[in-house]
Design a protein around this motif. Structure first.
Motif, short mmCIF file in Angstrom:
data_model
loop_
_atom_site.label_atom_id
_atom_site.label_comp_id
_atom_site.label_asym_id
_atom_site.label_seq_id
_atom_site.Cartn_x
_atom_site.Cartn_y
_atom_site.Cartn_z
N GLY A 23 11.87 2.46 88.00
CA GLY A 23 13.29 2.35 88.34
C GLY A 23 14.12 2.14 87.10
O GLY A 23 13.73 2.50 85.99
N GLY A 24 15.27 1.52 87.29
CA GLY A 24 16.17 1.28 86.18
C GLY A 24 17.61 1.30 86.65
O GLY A 24 17.89 1.42 87.86
N ASN A 25 18.54 1.20 85.74
CA ASN A 25 19.95 1.23 86.11
C ASN A 25 20.81 1.67 84.94
O ASN A 25 20.34 1.73 83.80
CB ASN A 25 20.40 -0.16 86.60
CG ASN A 25 20.43 -1.18 85.46
OD1 ASN A 25 19.52 -1.23 84.64
ND2 ASN A 25 21.46 -1.99 85.41
N ALA A 26 22.07 1.98 85.24
CA ALA A 26 23.03 2.34 84.22
C ALA A 26 24.30 1.53 84.47
O ALA A 26 24.80 1.51 85.61
CB ALA A 26 23.34 3.83 84.27
N ALA A 48 30.57 -1.06 86.22
CA ALA A 48 29.96 -0.48 87.42
C ALA A 48 28.47 -0.35 87.15
O ALA A 48 28.06 0.30 86.18
CB ALA A 48 30.57 0.88 87.74
N ASP A 49 27.67 -1.00 87.98
CA ASP A 49 26.21 -1.03 87.81
C ASP A 49 25.58 -0.15 88.88
O ASP A 49 25.67 -0.45 90.07
CB ASP A 49 25.72 -2.48 87.93
CG ASP A 49 24.25 -2.62 87.56
OD1 ASP A 49 23.52 -1.61 87.60
OD2 ASP A 49 23.83 -3.75 87.25
N ALA A 50 24.92 0.94 88.45
CA ALA A 50 24.34 1.90 89.40
C ALA A 50 22.85 2.07 89.14
O ALA A 50 22.41 2.11 87.99
CB ALA A 50 25.05 3.24 89.27
N PRO A 51 22.05 2.20 90.21
CA PRO A 51 20.60 2.40 90.04
C PRO A 51 20.27 3.79 89.50
O PRO A 51 20.98 4.76 89.77
CB PRO A 51 20.05 2.21 91.46
CG PRO A 51 21.19 2.59 92.34
CD PRO A 51 22.43 2.12 91.63
N GLY A 61 20.06 10.09 85.16
CA GLY A 61 21.21 9.99 86.06
C GLY A 61 21.19 8.72 86.87
O GLY A 61 20.16 8.04 86.97
N SER A 62 22.33 8.38 87.46
CA SER A 62 22.45 7.20 88.30
C SER A 62 23.13 7.57 89.60
O SER A 62 23.73 8.65 89.73
CB SER A 62 23.25 6.10 87.59
OG SER A 62 24.56 6.54 87.29
N GLN A 63 23.05 6.67 90.57
CA GLN A 63 23.55 6.95 91.90
C GLN A 63 24.64 5.96 92.29
O GLN A 63 24.52 4.76 92.06
CB GLN A 63 22.40 6.90 92.92
CG GLN A 63 22.76 7.35 94.31
CD GLN A 63 21.54 7.37 95.22
OE1 GLN A 63 20.48 6.88 94.85
NE2 GLN A 63 21.70 7.92 96.41
N GLY A 64 25.71 6.47 92.92
CA GLY A 64 26.82 5.60 93.30
C GLY A 64 27.86 5.54 92.21
O GLY A 64 27.74 6.20 91.17
N GLY A 65 28.90 4.75 92.42
CA GLY A 65 29.95 4.67 91.40
C GLY A 65 31.09 3.79 91.83
O GLY A 65 30.88 2.74 92.46
N ALA A 66 32.32 4.23 91.54
CA ALA A 66 33.51 3.43 91.84
C ALA A 66 34.65 4.32 92.30
O ALA A 66 34.76 5.48 91.90
CB ALA A 66 33.94 2.64 90.62
N ILE A 67 35.51 3.75 93.16
CA ILE A 67 36.71 4.43 93.63
C ILE A 67 37.91 3.73 93.02
O ILE A 67 38.05 2.51 93.13
CB ILE A 67 36.81 4.38 95.17
CG1 ILE A 67 35.56 4.96 95.81
CG2 ILE A 67 38.06 5.14 95.64
CD1 ILE A 67 35.49 4.74 97.31
N LEU A 68 38.76 4.49 92.35
CA LEU A 68 39.97 3.95 91.73
C LEU A 68 41.17 4.38 92.58
O LEU A 68 41.36 5.58 92.82
CB LEU A 68 40.14 4.46 90.31
CG LEU A 68 39.18 3.95 89.22
CD1 LEU A 68 37.76 4.44 89.45
CD2 LEU A 68 39.66 4.39 87.84
N THR A 69 41.95 3.41 93.03
CA THR A 69 43.10 3.69 93.89
C THR A 69 44.36 3.10 93.29
O THR A 69 44.35 1.96 92.79
CB THR A 69 42.88 3.11 95.30
OG1 THR A 69 41.64 3.59 95.83
CG2 THR A 69 44.02 3.50 96.23
N SER A 124 21.95 1.85 79.64
CA SER A 124 20.95 2.28 80.63
C SER A 124 19.59 1.66 80.33
O SER A 124 19.20 1.49 79.17
CB SER A 124 20.83 3.80 80.65
OG SER A 124 20.36 4.29 79.42
N THR A 125 18.89 1.33 81.41
CA THR A 125 17.54 0.77 81.31
C THR A 125 16.59 1.59 82.16
O THR A 125 16.88 1.86 83.33
CB THR A 125 17.51 -0.69 81.77
OG1 THR A 125 18.39 -1.48 80.96
CG2 THR A 125 16.11 -1.27 81.67
N ILE A 126 15.49 2.00 81.57
CA ILE A 126 14.46 2.76 82.27
C ILE A 126 13.17 1.95 82.26
O ILE A 126 12.73 1.48 81.21
CB ILE A 126 14.22 4.13 81.59
CG1 ILE A 126 15.47 5.00 81.69
CG2 ILE A 126 13.02 4.84 82.21
CD1 ILE A 126 15.38 6.28 80.89
#
Length: 268
Positions: free
Chosen positions: A40-43, A89-92, A109-117, A229-231
């Motif tokens: 696993g890992g994250n970004a 923003a911390d994504a897996p 690559g990473s999954q998920g993110g952020a919505i800016l409004t 990023s960490t792998i």
């Protein structure tokens, strides 16, 4: 142009060797490829201070897009109260692409993110939102891609939709290990100096409905931040088997035979 059998044979060997060296493998969390398991890992995307300041001008609100999480840092600034001074923003991790010969990580690559409004604000924005998700980094081209969702109808060739794998940022430098040939372990690196592309800025501004002060403020941001990023991997990457010299020779002679036969048919 005439070619001797020896020249064709040599060219065939070079082509075959190059093809073997160019092979890559893509591994997702939990998968094992050639003895290497991606645990696993994250970004972590950390917005620069100048970008956070620009977004503060428009009073942009952040919402996390699962499975990523968003963390905002507020600092006391009397007499104004608390001021937002940081956003991460911390994504897996979603995948890793590796050269199966050298062990070099070519992309991740990473999954998920952020919505800016942003709400309508005189001189700043007519209101809007943009989602930045599923980052992927190309270590060879030094580019960062993302899925952008928003109303891009104000940009030529774009529409109110999702732009998948959109070329959003270039980056200036990368520090830390980018090779998994050594085997199991945790590999952490930092990508810094994120610079938005012209197309990225146009779409970003359109989706947020930026005008006048909002536009000039965001255009003044030269560094958008960093990606840490960490792998985490397990096992040891096993290099693909290289055919024996005799096998290479047989493959090369086969290609030469095809080439000679084709030349004879053309001469007939």
């Amino acid at each position: 142009m005439q070619h001797t059998v020896k020249q064709l044979f040599a060219a065939s060997l070079i082509a075959l060797a190059s093809a073997a060296q160019a092979a890559t493998i893509t591994v997702e969390p939990g998968e094992t490829q050639q003895g290497l398991t991606l645990i696993g890992g994250n970004a972590v995307l950390s917005f620069s201070t100048s970008l956070v300041t620009a977004l503060n001008v428009g009073k942009v609100v952040f919402t996390e897009l699962a499975p990523a999480s968003v963390d905002e840092i507020f600092t006391s600034r009397p007499p104004f109260g608390s001021v937002r001074t940081g956003v991460t923003a911390d994504a897996p991790l979603s995948f890793m692409t590796v050269n199966d010969v050298t062990g070099d990580v070519l992309a991740a690559g990473s999954q998920g993110g952020a919505i800016l409004t942003i709400a309508p604000l005189a001189g700043v924005s007519t209101g809007g939102s943009v989602t930045v998700a599923n980052l992927s980094v190309d270590l060879t081209q030094k580019r960062v891609y993302a899925d952008l969702t928003g109303n891009f109808s104000g940009v030529d060739g774009a529409a109110a939709t999702t732009l998948q794998h959109f070329y959003l940022w270039d980056y200036a430098s990368l520090t830390g290990p980018t090779n998994v040939q050594v085997g199991a372990g945790s590999y952490t690196n930092v990508i810094s100096g994120l610079k938005i592309t012209q197309e990225g800025l146009a779409n970003f501004s359109a989706a947020l409905g930026l005008v006048e002060l909002g536009l000039s403020t965001i255009q003044g941001v030269s560094d958008y931040g960093t990606i840490t990023s960490t792998i985490v991997a397990q096992g040891t990457l096993v290099m693909p088997e290289v055919p024996e010299p005799g096998t290479w020779a047989m493959m090369g002679l086969g290609l030469v035979g095809v080439a000679v036969a084709a030349r004879r048919r053309r001469a007939a």
